[in-house]
Structures are given as structure tokens and as C-alpha cells.
Design a protein around this motif. Structure first.
Motif, PDB file in Angstrom:
ATOM      1  N   SER A  72     -30.600  12.216  -1.071  1.00  0.00           N
ATOM      2  CA  SER A  72     -29.887  13.100  -0.145  1.00  0.00           C
ATOM      3  C   SER A  72     -28.896  13.990  -0.881  1.00  0.00           C
ATOM      4  O   SER A  72     -28.824  15.198  -0.623  1.00  0.00           O
ATOM      5  CB  SER A  72     -29.146  12.283   0.917  1.00  0.00           C
ATOM      6  N   LEU A  73     -28.136  13.411  -1.789  1.00  0.00           N
ATOM      7  CA  LEU A  73     -27.158  14.200  -2.535  1.00  0.00           C
ATOM      8  C   LEU A  73     -27.851  15.222  -3.428  1.00  0.00           C
ATOM      9  O   LEU A  73     -27.407  16.373  -3.548  1.00  0.00           O
ATOM     10  CB  LEU A  73     -26.245  13.300  -3.355  1.00  0.00           C
ATOM     11  N   GLN A  74     -28.961  14.822  -4.041  1.00  0.00           N
ATOM     12  CA  GLN A  74     -29.700  15.750  -4.898  1.00  0.00           C
ATOM     13  C   GLN A  74     -30.305  16.888  -4.074  1.00  0.00           C
ATOM     14  O   GLN A  74     -30.279  18.040  -4.487  1.00  0.00           O
ATOM     15  CB  GLN A  74     -30.795  15.006  -5.668  1.00  0.00           C
ATOM     16  N   TYR A 131     -23.098  13.593   3.807  1.00  0.00           N
ATOM     17  CA  TYR A 131     -23.900  12.369   3.831  1.00  0.00           C
ATOM     18  C   TYR A 131     -23.268  11.321   4.754  1.00  0.00           C
ATOM     19  O   TYR A 131     -23.950  10.714   5.581  1.00  0.00           O
ATOM     20  CB  TYR A 131     -24.062  11.806   2.417  1.00  0.00           C
ATOM     21  N   LYS A 186     -20.790  17.253  -0.397  1.00  0.00           N
ATOM     22  CA  LYS A 186     -22.088  16.594  -0.227  1.00  0.00           C
ATOM     23  C   LYS A 186     -21.918  15.141   0.218  1.00  0.00           C
ATOM     24  O   LYS A 186     -22.695  14.640   1.026  1.00  0.00           O
ATOM     25  CB  LYS A 186     -22.933  16.685  -1.499  1.00  0.00           C
ATOM     26  N   GLU A 187     -20.891  14.461  -0.271  1.00  0.00           N
ATOM     27  CA  GLU A 187     -20.624  13.080   0.156  1.00  0.00           C
ATOM     28  C   GLU A 187     -20.145  13.054   1.610  1.00  0.00           C
ATOM     29  O   GLU A 187     -20.526  12.188   2.382  1.00  0.00           O
ATOM     30  CB  GLU A 187     -19.586  12.411  -0.739  1.00  0.00           C
ATOM     31  N   HIS A 245     -29.647   7.615  -0.542  1.00  0.00           N
ATOM     32  CA  HIS A 245     -28.356   8.250  -0.812  1.00  0.00           C
ATOM     33  C   HIS A 245     -28.476   9.209  -1.995  1.00  0.00           C
ATOM     34  O   HIS A 245     -28.065  10.373  -1.915  1.00  0.00           O
ATOM     35  CB  HIS A 245     -27.309   7.158  -1.075  1.00  0.00           C
ATOM     36  N   GLU A 299     -27.678  19.404  -3.397  1.00  0.00           N
ATOM     37  CA  GLU A 299     -27.451  20.253  -4.569  1.00  0.00           C
ATOM     38  C   GLU A 299     -28.570  21.272  -4.737  1.00  0.00           C
ATOM     39  O   GLU A 299     -28.313  22.437  -5.054  1.00  0.00           O
ATOM     40  CB  GLU A 299     -27.287  19.402  -5.821  1.00  0.00           C
TER      41      GLU A 299
END
Length: 96
Positions: free
Chosen positions: A80-82, A9, A5-6, A77, A85
Motif C-alpha cells: 500500500s505504501l509503495q 493507510y 502515506k502512513e 501495508h 509512492e
């Protein structure tokens, strides 16, 4: 090792150095900040607005403006990561 995920991003933000560190994910993840893309144009507007505010305040930079910009970028940020998921979770729950 960086989480997927990072990596996604960073690829989306154009901050991954593909020349020195090519990754297969770059074939399906595009740089949202590439020239003339919506995020590129919006970020340019943010930078120009920041510059105008600093000029009106007669300063090179302003801590409050930098705080607003930095915090909004960090919020994006985190969201986006959430979202990544949630996308992974939704694909595990949806069965054809």
C-alpha cells in the motif's frame, strides 16, 4: 510528524482516532474496513477461519496461523505504501 502515506493507510484501515485526532484527509480517504465494506467482510472471514482452525487444533491460538495473518497484513501495508509512492511519482511524470 506522520507521513501522509502512513496517515492515508491508517485512515483506510480505520485505525486513526478521528474523534480525538481529526484530520482533513479524512474527507477524501474512506475507511475500507467500515461495516459491510468488502475489507470488513473479508477480515471477518479471516477471523472466522482462524477460529475454526484453532478449534480443530484444540488451541486458543496457533503461532503459525498468527504468523501467516500477521505477515500477510504487513505485506499489504508495504504494498500500500509503495503504491502510494508510485501514484505520487506517476502524477509528477504525467503532464497534460
Amino acid at each position: 510528524m506522520i507521513e501522509l502515506k502512513e496517515k492515508v493507510y491508517e485512515l483506510m484501515c480505520g485505525s486513526w482516532n478521528l474523534e480525538d485526532y481529526p484530520v482533513p484527509e479524512s474527507t477524501w480517504v474512506s475507511d475500507a474496513f467500515a461495516k459491510d465494506k468488502p475489507c470488513d467482510r473479508l477480515y471477518i472471514e479471516v477471523c472466522e477461519a482462524n477460529q475454526r482452525l484453532c478449534e480443530r487444533l484444540h488451541v486458543a491460538e496457533d503461532a503459525d496461523i498468527e504468523c501467516i495473518i500477521g505477515n500477510l497484513l504487513e505485506i499489504a501495508h508495504i504494498l500500500s505504501l509503495q503504491m502510494f509512492e508510485y501514484g505520487v511519482l506517476s502524477t509528477k511524470q504525467i503532464k497534460p
